[in-house]
Write a protein that holds these residues in place. Structure first.
Motif, PDB file in Angstrom:
ATOM      1  N   SER A 100     -14.778  -7.761 -36.846  1.00 47.75           N
ATOM      2  CA  SER A 100     -13.581  -8.230 -37.540  1.00 47.75           C
ATOM      3  C   SER A 100     -12.365  -8.286 -36.628  1.00 47.75           C
ATOM      4  O   SER A 100     -11.355  -8.865 -36.993  1.00 47.75           O
ATOM      5  CB  SER A 100     -13.293  -7.362 -38.764  1.00 47.75           C
ATOM      6  N   ILE A 101     -12.433  -7.649 -35.437  1.00 49.40           N
ATOM      7  CA  ILE A 101     -11.266  -7.748 -34.554  1.00 49.40           C
ATOM      8  C   ILE A 101     -11.599  -8.395 -33.216  1.00 49.40           C
ATOM      9  O   ILE A 101     -10.790  -8.458 -32.314  1.00 49.40           O
ATOM     10  CB  ILE A 101     -10.636  -6.361 -34.305  1.00 49.40           C
ATOM     11  N   GLY A 106     -11.011  -1.486 -30.740  1.00 48.76           N
ATOM     12  CA  GLY A 106     -10.143  -2.601 -30.403  1.00 48.76           C
ATOM     13  C   GLY A 106      -8.934  -2.149 -29.598  1.00 48.76           C
ATOM     14  O   GLY A 106      -8.590  -2.730 -28.563  1.00 48.76           O
ATOM     15  N   SER A 124      -9.300   3.444 -31.818  1.00 46.56           N
ATOM     16  CA  SER A 124     -10.333   2.557 -32.348  1.00 46.56           C
ATOM     17  C   SER A 124     -10.809   1.685 -31.189  1.00 46.56           C
ATOM     18  O   SER A 124     -10.127   1.568 -30.175  1.00 46.56           O
ATOM     19  CB  SER A 124      -9.758   1.703 -33.471  1.00 46.56           C
ATOM     20  N   ARG A 155      -5.790  -2.910 -44.377  1.00 45.36           N
ATOM     21  CA  ARG A 155      -5.886  -4.074 -43.488  1.00 45.36           C
ATOM     22  C   ARG A 155      -5.641  -5.376 -44.234  1.00 45.36           C
ATOM     23  O   ARG A 155      -5.704  -6.449 -43.640  1.00 45.36           O
ATOM     24  CB  ARG A 155      -7.268  -4.122 -42.832  1.00 45.36           C
ATOM     25  N   ASP A 201     -15.719  -4.242 -32.817  1.00 41.40           N
ATOM     26  CA  ASP A 201     -16.048  -4.620 -34.193  1.00 41.40           C
ATOM     27  C   ASP A 201     -15.809  -6.099 -34.444  1.00 41.40           C
ATOM     28  O   ASP A 201     -14.802  -6.650 -34.003  1.00 41.40           O
ATOM     29  CB  ASP A 201     -15.200  -3.805 -35.168  1.00 41.40           C
ATOM     30  N   ALA A 255      -8.988  -9.893 -38.525  1.00 45.00           N
ATOM     31  CA  ALA A 255      -8.310  -9.025 -39.481  1.00 45.00           C
ATOM     32  C   ALA A 255      -7.457  -8.039 -38.699  1.00 45.00           C
ATOM     33  O   ALA A 255      -7.860  -7.600 -37.633  1.00 45.00           O
ATOM     34  CB  ALA A 255      -9.333  -8.290 -40.327  1.00 45.00           C
ATOM     35  N   GLY A 291      -5.660  -4.403 -37.779  1.00 46.94           N
ATOM     36  CA  GLY A 291      -6.144  -3.015 -37.863  1.00 46.94           C
ATOM     37  C   GLY A 291      -7.591  -2.894 -37.466  1.00 46.94           C
ATOM     38  O   GLY A 291      -8.165  -3.789 -36.865  1.00 46.94           O
ATOM     39  N   SER A 292      -8.203  -1.770 -37.810  1.00 50.14           N
ATOM     40  CA  SER A 292      -9.608  -1.582 -37.492  1.00 50.14           C
ATOM     41  C   SER A 292     -10.314  -0.828 -38.627  1.00 50.14           C
ATOM     42  O   SER A 292      -9.661  -0.230 -39.476  1.00 50.14           O
ATOM     43  CB  SER A 292      -9.749  -0.838 -36.166  1.00 50.14           C
TER      44      SER A 292
END
Lengths: 318, 327, 284
Positions: free
Chosen positions: A180-181, A150, A148, B295, A178, B276, B278-279
């Motif tokens: 969210s990370i 990240g 991924s 997640r 992304d 958060a 994970g991905s």
């Protein structure tokens, strides 16, 4: 004692059409510091990074680098081994899509003679990966597409750390990750600086993340640093009109702080590069005659520096 | 009053790579409503299906993208039209005049080998075939002046414009026929903050003037905080939370939305932000049940097994999460 | 293996490989030939195809079928050898030129463009006239190889130019990888598939050139190839005499070879080009 410091002094970088991409830029990054280099696209920040990495030669001026042991670094190989490594914007581009990611780790170890045998090399790689929250098992035998974004960005950071450089150049390291990370990567940089004492030059156009992670920051505009200093001072008490404009335009992530006033947009980039005097004069709401003729000097305030004629007038000559 | 309504939309990319079939479930059972005089923001990470969703709303379904189910209704002058049962010619008539689309790459709306005025002329001509050339040009010029853009942009080729100006020209083009719905896909992504602000300003201004529906698709929550009225959060092809901009930022309910909001850095606050874990999942193999459960720290058994319903939980606030439903 | 299975699902690829395999089988048969292809008057002359002489006999007293096996073998061998030589040159020039840039690039591209603009057929005719009798198969392969690399070298160079600007190049530099190893490690994998695809196209070109030169009588005519077979057939007025089997055997084999190689190259380049692939899906 790891006294890392880098002193940069660069002169005009003249390209063929004689656009000064980076003009008389000087700054200094201390050991264990995250230094932000922020500005719009085409402001010269990437050229500057390429010069620090040694991909391009400055037209004039010098760049000096010290290792984690405090000794000055000379020579091309040492520059990249103990000196400076980079983390790029798009992790999927950082590694060749047709090659296993681990190959880069072994190559780095081998090429810089960091380990005597495979067991030592593995140990070293494992240590670097542990630092970014991965393990050798997690990357072994895998191709970039199997990661991924990240994870891969973490691997990229780990590779850069392998040779224990004193400086990391991070060129927009989260803009392709992304949302969210994103913050976990930013936190990782902070963590590495605190644990390893490595310095980071964080190149970005995103002032919000720069504010979040940096200690000091320089704002670039058309090849010049127009303001520099402590990140809280530079961004929260902006002195230079350009920084003020930038801060107004950053979309605040709070619907209560919506924009009200309107902004004016610039004409052409090349025009601004070629401008004599202050490059921002064409758009500055406070532009005076002198701004169009003379390059402003550096004016120092508590914790920050700004290059602007206006401040000179309001502050008196310093 | 609503102008566009989507009902349980499902779509997937069906790829046939030398005999190996690959199905990417880009949009899964999305229902939403676009209303007159509002800015609707669709937020989500790259690869969550947001671009596909707006292409479905616009009626741009070409292989390998396939519509798998659901309907899109337009309300045009009080009549209800089912987009996917219209004849291609009727659908074409609605483009630009009822609904227009500003795609991610602004270049794709402007023909690179003809001057900007040519493109403007073509759009006008297709919906007002009897007007003369000079009249059309005059209309285009007037429209630009109204939007505060220099009319001289009509005389140049698209590549001569800067990125920000090009984006504004495309917006002018999209609003030329006063459509009731304008969809802008990542309208400011590649632009610098100052230019970004100018472009958003223009979008908002035009929307206020036309009192129509504006859809902004973006991954940047900051942009939405500044211009959106309502926001839909997309994750793995579904809208998982929808509410007014205030509610989304102040009382987000879905764990994913919370992570998203809480991880945003803010000036004047250097407190640690958590991401958060994970991905995001792959749209080829979606997790069972709620797509976010791998997640989610609060996931329960039910989250792993059943897809949560997208339900109204408050005033204009819809969420798809078992935790919220079961309390 | 996966690639091969995917390719075999494409009708063009399967048809192409079947035809090519038949031709290769024909070439292999030459090792069991009862006759020496350079010997004349070993069988009765000018006989039409029959059970004994599958493709008849020619005016020189040779069995056309067995002669054809040698011709196909030599032509395929020549095409393959020449194309391999030109691929190696193209790769070397393209990789070095693209990566090093500057003066090296400029000199190499000057030579390269020279080969592109010069009318190759005329040069080949001239050179062939000079060496004529000594133009055996390896020499001919070398000649075609040296002539046929220019377009592909340019193509490979342009690929490298864009690869060079990608971030992984910098990652490799930062990993301390020396230039030559960097080129091999990082770029070769990208251009090899393309080189494979152009290999087939180049084989078509070589076969065509060989036929042309042999037809003009500029090669060593004692070596049986598709070209020299045709050369003799035409010289001995096979058309006027109505010895159609003599003419049709080499032409048929050449056409079969062209078609097989063409189908393979189409299929492989489409497999390599994702855009063409998507179009194909979209067309349905």
């Amino acid at each position: 004692m790891r006294d890392v410091s880098k002193i940069f002094h660069m002169g005009s970088m003249l390209s063929r059409i004689r656009i000064t991409a980076v003009e008389h830029v000087s700054f200094r990054v201390g050991p264990g510091e995250i230094f932000g280099l922020a500005g719009e696209s085409g402001c010269g920040k990437t050229t500057l990074a390429r010069m620090i990495l040694g991909f391009e030669e400055p037209t004039s001026g010098t760049i000096a680098l010290r290792g984690r042991d405090g000794q000055p670094i000379v020579g091309r190989r040492a520059w990249r081994r103990a000196g400076v490594q980079a983390v790029f914007q798009n992790p999927f581009e950082t590694f060749n899509p047709l090659r296993q990611v681990e190959r880069y780790f072994f190559e780095t170890v081998q090429n810089y003679g960091l380990a005597g045998n495979r067991a030592e090399a593995l140990e070293r790689i494992e240590r670097a990966l542990q630092m970014v929250g991965l393990s050798y098992e997690a990357i072994a035998g895998r191709y970039p597409a199997e990661f991924s974004g990240g994870q891969l960005q973490r691997a990229s950071i780990a590779r850069a750390l392998l040779s224990e450089p004193s400086l990391l150049i991070a060129d927009e390291p989260v803009s392709m990750v992304d949302a969210s990370i994103r913050m976990s990567i930013m936190n990782l940089f902070r963590d590495l600086v605190d644990r390893l004492g490595v310095s980071v030059v964080y190149i970005t156009h995103d002032l919000a993340t720069a504010y979040y992670v940096c200690d000091r920051i320089a704002i670039m505009f058309r090849g010049n640093i127009v303001a520099m200093g402590n990140v809280d001072k530079v961004l929260m008490e902006p002195k230079h009109p350009y920084v003020r404009l930038l801060m107004e335009c950053v979309p605040q992530t709070d619907p209560k702080k919506r924009w009200r006033a309107k902004v004016q947009l610039s004409a052409s980039e090349t025009e601004e590069y070629l401008r004599a005097g202050c490059k921002f004069a064409g758009r500055c709401p406070h532009a005076m005659d002198i701004c169009k003729q003379e390059v402003p000097e550096e004016i120092y305030f508590e914790g920050q520096m700004a290059k602007c004629h206006l401040l000179r007038v309001s502050q008196g000559v310093q | 009053m609503w102008s566009v309504r989507a009902n349980k939309l499902c779509a997937a990319y069906v790829l046939d790579i030398f005999g190996t079939k690959k199905v990417i479930h880009a949009v899964n059972e999305v229902s939403l409503e676009l209303r007159e005089n509002e800015v609707y923001g669709i937020a989500g990470e790259s690869g969550c299906g947001k671009t596909t969703l707006v292409r479905l709303l616009f009626g741009d379904v070409q292989p390998p993208l396939r519509l798998m189910g659901g309907r899109v209704l337009y309300q045009v002058d009080g009549r209800e039209l089912d987009l996917y049962s219209l004849a291609p010619a009727e659908r074409r008539d609605l483009r630009w005049s009822f609904i227009s689309y500003v795609p991610q790459s602004s270049m794709s709306n402007l023909n690179p080998v003809i001057k900007v005025k040519g493109t403007f002329g073509d759009v006008l001509k297709s919906h007002a075939p009897h007007q003369g050339k000079r009249e059309l040009l005059e209309r285009a010029r007037q429209h630009l002046v109204e939007l505060g853009l220099p009319p001289k942009v009509l005389e140049v080729y698209p590549h001569q414009l800067s990125g920000g100006m090009r984006q504004r020209v495309v917006i002018a083009l999209a609003t030329l026929l006063s459509p009731r719905v304008v969809i802008a896909d990542e309208p400011v992504t590649a632009l610098d903050v100052v230019v970004q602000r100018g472009v958003l300003q223009l979008l908002k201004e035009v929307q206020e003037r036309l009192q129509n529906a504006l859809v902004i698709v973006t991954h940047d929550m900051g942009v939405l905080a500044n211009v959106a009225d309502r926001i839909g959060i997309m994750y793995a092809g579904r809208i998982i939370e929808e509410a007014s901009v205030w509610t989304i930022f102040e009382q987000p309910l879905h764990p994913y939305t919370r992570y998203l909001i809480n991880s945003l850095p803010a000036f004047g606050d250097k407190g640690t932000r958590e991401s958060a874990p994970g991905s995001p999942p792959s749209l080829v193999e979606l997790p069972s049940g709620c797509a976010f459960h791998p997640r989610c720290r609060l996931a329960r058994d039910r989250c792993r097994e059943e897809v949560p319903e997208f339900e109204m939980v408050g005033d204009e606030h819809r969420v798809a999460c078992w935790l919220v439903k079961e309390g | 293996m996966k690639t091969l299975r995917a390719l075999l699902r494409d009708g063009r690829f399967s048809l192409g490989s079947v035809v090519l395999l038949l031709l290769v089988a024909l070439a292999v048969l030459s090792f069991f030939s009862p006759y020496d292809p350079t010997e004349w008057r070993v069988v009765p002359r000018d006989l039409p195809p029959s059970r004994q002489y599958l493709l008849g006999t020619n005016s020189l007293g040779q069995d056309v079928f067995w002669l054809l096996t040698f011709a196909v073998r030599n032509s395929i061998f020549l095409a393959f050898l020449a194309s391999t030589i030109s691929r190696v040159i193209a790769l070397a020039v393209g990789l070095v030129s693209g990566y090093s840039g500057g003066i090296v690039d400029r000199v190499l591209m000057l030579v390269n463009d020279g080969f592109i603009v010069v009318p190759l057929l005329l040069i080949l005719v001239l050179l062939a006239m000079l060496v004529r009798e000594r133009l055996n198969l390896p020499a001919m392969a070398l000649l075609f190889g040296v002539m046929g690399w220019a377009f592909d070298a340019r193509f490979i160079r342009s690929q490298i130019l864009s690869l060079r600007e990608r971030e992984f190049t910098y990652t490799a530099i930062l990993s301390g990888t020396p230039s030559l190893r960097l080129i091999v490690n990082e770029y070769l994998l990208f251009v090899v598939p393309l080189t494979m695809a152009t290999l087939i196209g180049n084989m078509i070109w070589v076969t065509g050139m060989e036929v042309t030169l042999a037809y003009l009588g500029l090669t060593d005519v004692t070596i049986p190839t598709l070209g020299t077979m045709l050369h003799f057939a035409l010289n001995y007025q096979a058309v006027l005499l109505g010895l159609w089997w003599w003419i049709f055997a080499p032409i048929g084999a050449a056409v079969a070879l062209f078609v097989a190689l063409y189908l393979l190259s189409m299929s492989i380049s489409e497999y390599l080009d994702p855009r063409a692939r998507i179009q194909r899906v979209g067309a349905r």
